[in-house]
Structure formats: structure tokens, C-alpha cells
Design a protein around this motif. Structure first.
Motif, PDB file in Angstrom:
ATOM      1  N   TRP A  93      99.654  14.074 -53.067  1.00 49.33           N
ATOM      2  CA  TRP A  93     100.073  12.792 -52.490  1.00 49.33           C
ATOM      3  C   TRP A  93     100.095  11.688 -53.555  1.00 49.33           C
ATOM      4  O   TRP A  93     100.937  10.789 -53.521  1.00 49.33           O
ATOM      5  N   ARG A  94      99.182  11.777 -54.501  1.00 51.62           N
ATOM      6  CA  ARG A  94      99.187  10.785 -55.583  1.00 51.62           C
ATOM      7  C   ARG A  94     100.478  10.897 -56.394  1.00 51.62           C
ATOM      8  O   ARG A  94     101.072   9.872 -56.780  1.00 51.62           O
ATOM      9  N   ALA A  95     100.935  12.107 -56.622  1.00 50.36           N
ATOM     10  CA  ALA A  95     102.190  12.298 -57.357  1.00 50.36           C
ATOM     11  C   ALA A  95     103.360  11.717 -56.582  1.00 50.36           C
ATOM     12  O   ALA A  95     104.275  11.097 -57.159  1.00 50.36           O
ATOM     13  N   VAL A  96     103.356  11.881 -55.242  1.00 50.01           N
ATOM     14  CA  VAL A  96     104.413  11.305 -54.406  1.00 50.01           C
ATOM     15  C   VAL A  96     104.389   9.777 -54.508  1.00 50.01           C
ATOM     16  O   VAL A  96     105.433   9.116 -54.672  1.00 50.01           O
ATOM     17  N   ASP A 145      97.098   1.010 -44.340  1.00 50.20           N
ATOM     18  CA  ASP A 145      96.463   1.046 -43.019  1.00 50.20           C
ATOM     19  C   ASP A 145      96.622   2.460 -42.447  1.00 50.20           C
ATOM     20  O   ASP A 145      97.732   2.863 -42.121  1.00 50.20           O
ATOM     21  N   PRO A 146      95.526   3.235 -42.335  1.00 45.18           N
ATOM     22  CA  PRO A 146      95.631   4.596 -41.805  1.00 45.18           C
ATOM     23  C   PRO A 146      96.253   4.667 -40.409  1.00 45.18           C
ATOM     24  O   PRO A 146      96.791   5.708 -40.023  1.00 45.18           O
ATOM     25  N   THR A 178      93.133   5.445 -48.782  1.00 43.03           N
ATOM     26  CA  THR A 178      93.043   4.152 -49.475  1.00 43.03           C
ATOM     27  C   THR A 178      93.154   4.347 -50.978  1.00 43.03           C
ATOM     28  O   THR A 178      93.829   3.578 -51.674  1.00 43.03           O
ATOM     29  N   GLU A 179      92.502   5.405 -51.487  1.00 38.97           N
ATOM     30  CA  GLU A 179      92.550   5.674 -52.926  1.00 38.97           C
ATOM     31  C   GLU A 179      93.962   6.033 -53.373  1.00 38.97           C
ATOM     32  O   GLU A 179      94.426   5.586 -54.431  1.00 38.97           O
ATOM     33  N   VAL A 180      94.668   6.850 -52.562  1.00 42.91           N
ATOM     34  CA  VAL A 180      95.993   7.340 -52.958  1.00 42.91           C
ATOM     35  C   VAL A 180      97.066   6.296 -52.715  1.00 42.91           C
ATOM     36  O   VAL A 180      97.931   6.053 -53.570  1.00 42.91           O
ATOM     37  N   PHE A 181      97.046   5.668 -51.543  1.00 40.16           N
ATOM     38  CA  PHE A 181      98.143   4.771 -51.139  1.00 40.16           C
ATOM     39  C   PHE A 181      97.863   3.300 -51.430  1.00 40.16           C
ATOM     40  O   PHE A 181      98.748   2.463 -51.237  1.00 40.16           O
ATOM     41  N   GLY A 182      96.646   2.979 -51.876  1.00 39.72           N
ATOM     42  CA  GLY A 182      96.348   1.601 -52.241  1.00 39.72           C
ATOM     43  C   GLY A 182      95.496   0.898 -51.205  1.00 39.72           C
ATOM     44  O   GLY A 182      95.432   1.308 -50.033  1.00 39.72           O
ATOM     45  N   LEU A 217      94.248  13.712 -45.203  1.00 43.12           N
ATOM     46  CA  LEU A 217      93.365  12.979 -46.097  1.00 43.12           C
ATOM     47  C   LEU A 217      92.393  12.146 -45.267  1.00 43.12           C
ATOM     48  O   LEU A 217      92.743  11.656 -44.188  1.00 43.12           O
ATOM     49  N   THR A 218      91.193  11.986 -45.777  1.00 37.61           N
ATOM     50  CA  THR A 218      90.234  11.100 -45.121  1.00 37.61           C
ATOM     51  C   THR A 218      90.714   9.653 -45.281  1.00 37.61           C
ATOM     52  O   THR A 218      91.533   9.358 -46.177  1.00 37.61           O
ATOM     53  N   PRO A 219      90.224   8.740 -44.462  1.00 27.52           N
ATOM     54  CA  PRO A 219      90.601   7.325 -44.652  1.00 27.52           C
ATOM     55  C   PRO A 219      90.313   6.843 -46.071  1.00 27.52           C
ATOM     56  O   PRO A 219      91.095   6.074 -46.637  1.00 27.52           O
ATOM     57  N   GLU A 220      89.207   7.299 -46.649  1.00 26.82           N
ATOM     58  CA  GLU A 220      88.874   6.893 -48.019  1.00 26.82           C
ATOM     59  C   GLU A 220      89.898   7.438 -49.010  1.00 26.82           C
ATOM     60  O   GLU A 220      90.321   6.713 -49.936  1.00 26.82           O
TER      61      GLU A 220
END
Length: 277
Positions: A177-180, A145-146, A137-141, A131-134
Motif C-alpha cells: 500500500w505504501r508503494a501505491v 480517515d479510516p 495513518t502511517e501509509v496514507f498520512g 490494515l490496522t487504523p495505525e
């Protein structure tokens, strides 16, 4: 009597009698003597001549047939199909070659997909989530911190668990990843609610949550009971993990460790001596 061999170890009749010996044919076509013997035995390409001693000799016509066999074999046709192409009407040859071309094209497509999958696997082993850094951030909040993934790879990159994590990462995009992440968030809420409700370590509800934790965590890699004990210990002792769980409910990190330890004891594991295995 076995056929004699020439200086290179090929079978050689010692006289050509109008034909080429098996060793010379093998060298000319780049095949093995064993292959020529096999094709002779099955009647695919028997030599037209024999010496007085019974040794194989191949005529120019034999050599032409063998040359075609080698070509068709390199194209992927099996020996039965080659026999059909050689022995039946030549009108069937374009159709046979088109069918083989279709199979080759399909195989090339499969290999390209495999190459792309391997690229993703390599990238996941080296970098974790693809995943890109963006997107991270969107998926994990917003607090994600990448650099955490890079640090985890430095610490655990040579372990079986990192390899399993990478294999799962390679197959996931933002939606997966959002589902996880959502499954982990639901588990955290259930953990806090159970603590508020007075669930007792070792009791049915607490034990269900311990099993659910292992199931949710398997999105990263399979978690044994001993590994779960070690992880719960870290949740309590590591400031970052403790802050996360205590942010859900004050004291939740310590309570979670207690319910994991109680479940481990019920399964014959001493939490004090548990190791990462």
C-alpha cells in the motif's frame, strides 16, 4: 440381453448360485452399478461367477477385492495405481500409501492456504485495506480517515469496481500500500509541475499524464476512459477531492478535468454525456 433389475433398480440375476448379484454388491459397497460394470470391463474386478443366463455373480473373494478398491479409491489412488497395488507384490503397498499420504498432506496444505486467502478476500470485501487504523495513518498520512473506506463500501459495495478493489486489497500489506501511495504522490507532483510549465489540454504532455493517471489508478481497479471523465468531474466538484488537488497547486482540480476531457474527445468520447461504465 440386459441384466434384469431388482426392486431398487439394480441389476439382479434373480438367483445367487453361490454369489452376490451386481445390484446387491453395489448396495453393500455404496458404489454404482455402472462403476462395477466399468471395473469388470477393464479387468480390474471381474466377477468370478456367472449365472446360466450370463448375469454377474460376485464371490466373497470378489467382494474383498472390491472392498479394497473402494478404500484405495477413497484414499485418492487412481484405478491404474489400484490395479498395481492389488495385482503386484504386497511389499509395494506401504510405499504406495506413503506416497499417497504425502500427496494428501500437500493438498491439505494447499487447502489451508486457500482458506486463509479466502478469509483475507472476505475481510477485504467487507472492510477494504487489511490494515490496522495505525497502519492506515502511517501509509496514507495523518489526515487519513479510516471511516472513508466504510463509507465507500456503503456506497459502492455492490459494484464490480468494489469487488476488484477488494481483490487487490486482499493481496496487499503495508509495504504494497505504501508503494501505491507513493506512486499517487509522484503523479500529483508531475501533474502540478506540468500545469506550472503550461502544458496544454490535448497536448502531448497533458495526454501522457491522462494515461499515467489511468495506470496509477489501476492499483484500485481498471479505469475506463468514460469512468476517468466521471472521476475527474468529481475531483473538481467534491470539496474533499478538490481540496487535495488544489493543495498541490491552486486550480489543479479544474485543470486536471480539462486535460481528461480533452483526451476523451480525442478518443471519440463526449465528456458531457460520459457515464460510469
Amino acid at each position: 440381453m440386459p441384466e434384469p433389475t431388482d426392486a431398487d433398480g439394480h441389476h439382479d440375476g434373480g438367483a445367487d448360485d453361490g454369489g452376490l448379484t451386481v445390484g446387491r454388491v453395489a448396495a453393500r459397497l455404496g458404489v454404482t452399478v455402472r462403476a462395477l460394470h466399468h471395473w469388470d470391463r477393464i479387468g480390474l474386478a471381474p466377477p468370478s461367477l456367472r449365472t446360466a443366463a450370463g448375469y454377474r455373480l460376485y464371490t466373497p473373494a470378489d467382494l474383498e477385492r472390491l472392498h479394497r478398491i473402494v478404500i484405495y479409491r477413497e484414499l485418492g489412488l487412481d484405478l491404474d495405481r489400484i490395479r498395481t497395488v492389488l495385482d503386484e507384490s504386497a511389499a509395494d503397498l506401504p510405499g504406495a500409501l506413503r506416497a499417497q499420504r504425502a500427496r494428501v498432506t500437500e493438498r491439505i496444505d494447499r487447502l489451508r492456504r486457500l482458506g486463509a486467502d479466502l478469509d483475507r478476500m472476505i475481510d477485504a470485501h467487507e472492510h477494504g485495506p487489511l490494515l490496522t487504523p495505525e497502519q492506515q495513518t502511517e501509509v496514507f498520512g495523518p489526515d487519513w480517515d479510516p471511516d472513508r473506506t466504510a463509507e465507500a463500501r456503503r456506497q459502492y459495495g455492490d459494484t464490480a469496481q468494489w469487488a476488484q478493489y477488494a481483490e487487490r486489497s486482499a493481496a496487499r500489506g503495508p509495504a504494497e500500500w505504501r508503494a501505491v501511495t507513493e506512486a499517487a504522490e509522484r503523479f500529483d507532483r508531475a501533474l502540478g509541475e506540468a500545469m506550472d510549465a503550461g502544458a496544454v489540454p490535448g497536448g502531448p504532455e497533458a495526454n501522457r499524464l491522462v494515461e499515467r493517471h489511468r495506470e496509477v489508478f489501476s492499483a484500485y481497479f481498471p479505469l475506463s476512459r468514460e469512468m476517468q471523465v466521471c472521476l475527474a468531474r468529481r475531483y473538481e466538484s467534491d470539496p474533499g477531492f478538490a481540496a487535495h488537488y488544489d493543495g498541490v497547486r491552486p486550480g489543479l482540480a479544474a485543470w486536471f478535468r480539462r486535460i481528461v476531457d480533452a483526451s476523451a474527445r480525442a478518443h471519440g468520447i463526449d465528456p458531457e454525456t460520459a457515464t460510469w461504465r
